[in-house]
Structure formats: structure tokens, C-alpha cells
Write an enzyme that holds these catalytic residues in place. Structure first.
Site, PDB file in Angstrom:
ATOM      1  N   ARG A   1      10.381  -6.034 -31.091  1.00 56.17           N
ATOM      2  CA  ARG A   1      10.387  -7.073 -32.029  1.00 56.17           C
ATOM      3  C   ARG A   1      10.337  -6.446 -33.650  1.00 56.17           C
ATOM      4  NH1 ARG A   1       8.860  -9.594 -27.632  1.00 56.17           N
ATOM      5  NH2 ARG A   1       8.037  -7.835 -27.668  1.00 56.17           N
TER       6      ARG A   1
ATOM      7  N   LYS B   1      11.652  18.805 -32.017  1.00 52.68           N
ATOM      8  CA  LYS B   1      11.421  20.165 -32.246  1.00 52.68           C
ATOM      9  C   LYS B   1      10.388  20.972 -33.050  1.00 52.68           C
ATOM     10  CE  LYS B   1      16.792  20.240 -32.703  1.00 52.68           C
ATOM     11  NZ  LYS B   1      17.736  20.381 -33.765  1.00 52.68           N
TER      12      LYS B   1
HETATM   13  C1  NCD Z   1       2.254  -5.169 -31.163  1.00 50.96           C
HETATM   14  C2  NCD Z   1       2.179  -3.774 -31.754  1.00 50.96           C
HETATM   15  O1  NCD Z   1       3.026  -3.041 -31.737  1.00 50.96           O
HETATM   16  O2  NCD Z   1       0.871  -3.274 -32.234  1.00 50.96           O
HETATM   17  N1  NCD Z   1       3.631  -5.664 -31.166  1.00 50.96           N
HETATM   18  C3  NCD Z   1       4.295  -5.980 -32.270  1.00 50.96           C
HETATM   19  O3  NCD Z   1       4.657  -5.022 -33.241  1.00 50.96           O
HETATM   20  N2  NCD Z   1       4.957  -7.125 -32.165  1.00 50.96           N
HETATM   21  C4  NCD Z   1       1.502  -5.382 -30.373  1.00 50.96           C
HETATM   22  C5  NCD Z   1       1.275  -4.968 -29.106  1.00 50.96           C
HETATM   23  O4  NCD Z   1       2.159  -3.761 -28.693  1.00 50.96           O
HETATM   24  O5  NCD Z   1       0.538  -5.263 -28.323  1.00 50.96           O
END
Ligand code: NCD
Length: 304
Positions: free
Chosen positions: A51, A80
Site C-alpha cells: 500500500r 554492495k
Molecule cells: C504498516 C507498516 O508498514 O508499518 N503497513 C502500512 O504501511 N500500511 C503496518 C504493518 O506492516 O503491519
């Protein structure tokens, strides 16, 4: 030049402006199709993402700009042994703005110190995730109308969940917020967030291991994934991962206008049977993430 490393880098007025802008983009997307014509976003992702990275990319394309970057450290010169500082100096020659995700806490701050273009923290280890927080704030604004007076429950991995740390920090600036911290003892909110944010701002809060006991009081329930990649051993993860599974049965005692959120990805902590509940807002949250990132890119590039 501005960076976004921590949600507190933005004033509440600026957050208000970003939310207003995102809502205007939702209402009039065509007005924004050329805003970033000729501009380049670099997405430097040293950790997995669906996302965050794709919403940044979609945001830049919808503004008329273009995107370059990498989605795993192994495909960049980090493999590297190149430092974040040198990578960012390099990327500053090619792009206008950077979104960076990194497993090490503080890496985006180091990047910002070495960059001649704005750097956005797209998640640093178990620390912060300010653009998810902007997404979450836009979602709460649209679902609940505002922030003041809300009781917000955070459930799951409050220790390693960076989205939780940033959202609690952001909400602490609004009046009359109440917080419920629901987690197993091993995954409690880090004491620096509890002390420096919740206790310092004298926010009313409860800390419990029992989701059911606080469910009726909640206006927002923010579920989180147990962050497997931040555990030191697999046994602890296996023992803790099923601590909370939200099901329709557990929602029987909840308010009829509860807003159920999750930054996603979900593993099993929200049963898919909850997806059709009108209170489930987590897929709307995904869409809002693109609009708020459009607003943020414009703000940091100084585009009106
Ligand atoms: C979150 C993250 O990366 O911290 N995800 C996101 O960015 N929507 C939550 C998760 O990874 O659980």
C-alpha cells in the site's frame, strides 16, 4: 525545503490543510491531473510494502508526475554496501522528492540530512510511519467528522507497530481524546511513547489485555498485525500472533457507529467475516492513503 520524518514535523494547522486538500482532490480529481507535470518521485524501499509504495506511486502519477526507484534493498547498491547517505545524494541528482522506507529506525532522518530534495519517511523500523498517520487521520475525519472527544482503542502489537506510535502522537494534540491500549504484556506500547506522549499530555487512558472489556466504550478500534519481522525468535511470534482476532461475535457489544481501522496488511487479526460489517473502514483507509499522499507531495514540493 521541508522533509516529513515525524508526524510532529507538521503543525495541526498543516494537517488540517492537508486533509482539506485531500478532500478537494476526492471531489475534483481532474483539477489535479497536471499539478506535478515534469516532477519525479523516487521511492526507495528497503523493506516490503504494497500500500505505501503503490499509493505513493499512484499519487504521483495522478498528479501528472513520474516515478523511479527500487522496492527491495537487494536490487540497489545497498546490496554492495552503499550507505543511505550516499544513495540519497545520488538520488537527489535524479528526482524532486523521495519517499523512503527502511528497517532501521532513523534512516529517513539520516537521508534527509544528506538530501537536497524533500525526504518523506514511509516507515522506519518499529519507530514511526507519519504518512500512514495522515491516512488514518483523513479516515477518522471522514468517518467520525473530527478527532476531539473520541475514545480510540489500539489493539495488537503496540510495541513494534510504528503506525500506532505515530497515530497516538498525532491524536494527543486534539482535546479530550481518550485512549485504550489493548495488547499482550509482551507487546505493550513502548514506555517512551507512553511517558512522553500519553502521560505528558495527561491523556485519559486504560491499559488492558482484554479487548472485550473496553469494546463498548470505543469510537474507533485500530487493529494491528503482530510484527513478525521485528521479533527476535519465532516461538515468541507463534505464541503471540493469535492474541486478538476480531470476529463478528466480539463486535456485538460495540457501538453501532464504531469505526474499525487497520493499516493493513492483515494476517488473521480481523476475521474476513468482519469485512462486510458497515463499521469496517480498513479498505476505505487504503484509498484515502492515495489522496492524502497527493496532498503531501504537493505541499512538500511547494505546489499550490
Ligand atoms: C504498516 C507498516 O508498514 O508499518 N503497513 C502500512 O504501511 N500500511 C503496518 C504493518 O506492516 O503491519
Amino acid at each position: 525545503m521541508r522533509h516529513l520524518n515525524d508526524i510532529l514535523d507538521l503543525s495541526t494547522e498543516e494537517i488540517e490543510q492537508l486533509i482539506k486538500r485531500a478532500e478537494d482532490i476526492i471531489a475534483h480529481p481532474g483539477d489535479y491531473a497536471e499539478k506535478c507535470r515534469g516532477k519525479k518521485l523516487a521511492t526507495l524501499f528497503y523493506e516490503p510494502s504494497t500500500r505505501t509504495r503503490l499509493s505513493f506511486e499512484a499519487a504521483m502519477y495522478e498528479l501528472g508526475g513520474v516515478v523511479l526507484g527500487f522496492s527491495e534493498a537487494q536490487s540497489s547498491s545497498a546490496a554492495k554496501g552503499e550507505s543511505v547517505a550516499d544513495t540519497v545524494r545520488t538520488v537527489s541528482c535524479y528526482a524532486d522528492i523521495i519517499a523512503m522506507r527502511h528497517p532501521k529506525e532513523g534512516a529517513p532522518r539520516v537521508a534527509a540530512m544528506n538530501s537536497s530534495i524533500p525526504v518523506i519517511n514511509a516507515g522506519d523500523g518499529g519507530h514511526n510511519h507519519p504518512t500512514q498517520t495522515l491516512t488514518d487521520l483523513l479516515t477518522i475525519k471522514r468517518e467520525k467528522g473530527g478527532f476531539s472527544g473520541l475514545t480510540v482503542g489500539f489493539c495488537g502489537d503496540l510495541k513494534f507497530g510504528r503506525t500506532v506510535h505515530s497515530l497516538i502522537t498525532a491524536l494527543s494534540r486534539y482535546p479530550d481524546i481518550k485512549i485504550a491500549l489493548i495488547s499482550p504484556a509482551e507487546l505493550k506500547l513502548p514506555s517512551y511513547v507512553k511517558r512522553d506522549v500519553i502521560q505528558k499530555k495527561e491523556i485519559e487512558y486504560v491499559q488492558t489485555t482484554d479487548l472485550t472489556s473496553v469494546m463498548p466504550s470505543l469510537d474507533v478500534l485500530y487493529m494491528t498485525r503482530v510484527q513478525r519481522e521485528r521479533f527476535f525468535n519465532e516461538e515468541d511470534y507463534m505464541r503471540l500472533r493469535d492474541s486478538y482476532i476480531l470476529t463478528p461475535e466480539k463486535l456485538v457489544s460495540a457501538k453501532s457507529d464504531l469505526c474499525i481501522m487497520h493499516p493493513l496488511p492483515r494476517v488473521n487479526e480481523i476475521s474476513t467475516a468482519v469485512d462486510s460489517d458497515p463499521r469496517a473502514a480498513y479498505f476505505k483507509q487504503v484509498l484515502y492513503g492515495k489522496y492524502i499522499r497527493m496532498a503531501l507531495i504537493m505541499m512538500l514540493l511547494g505546489i499550490e
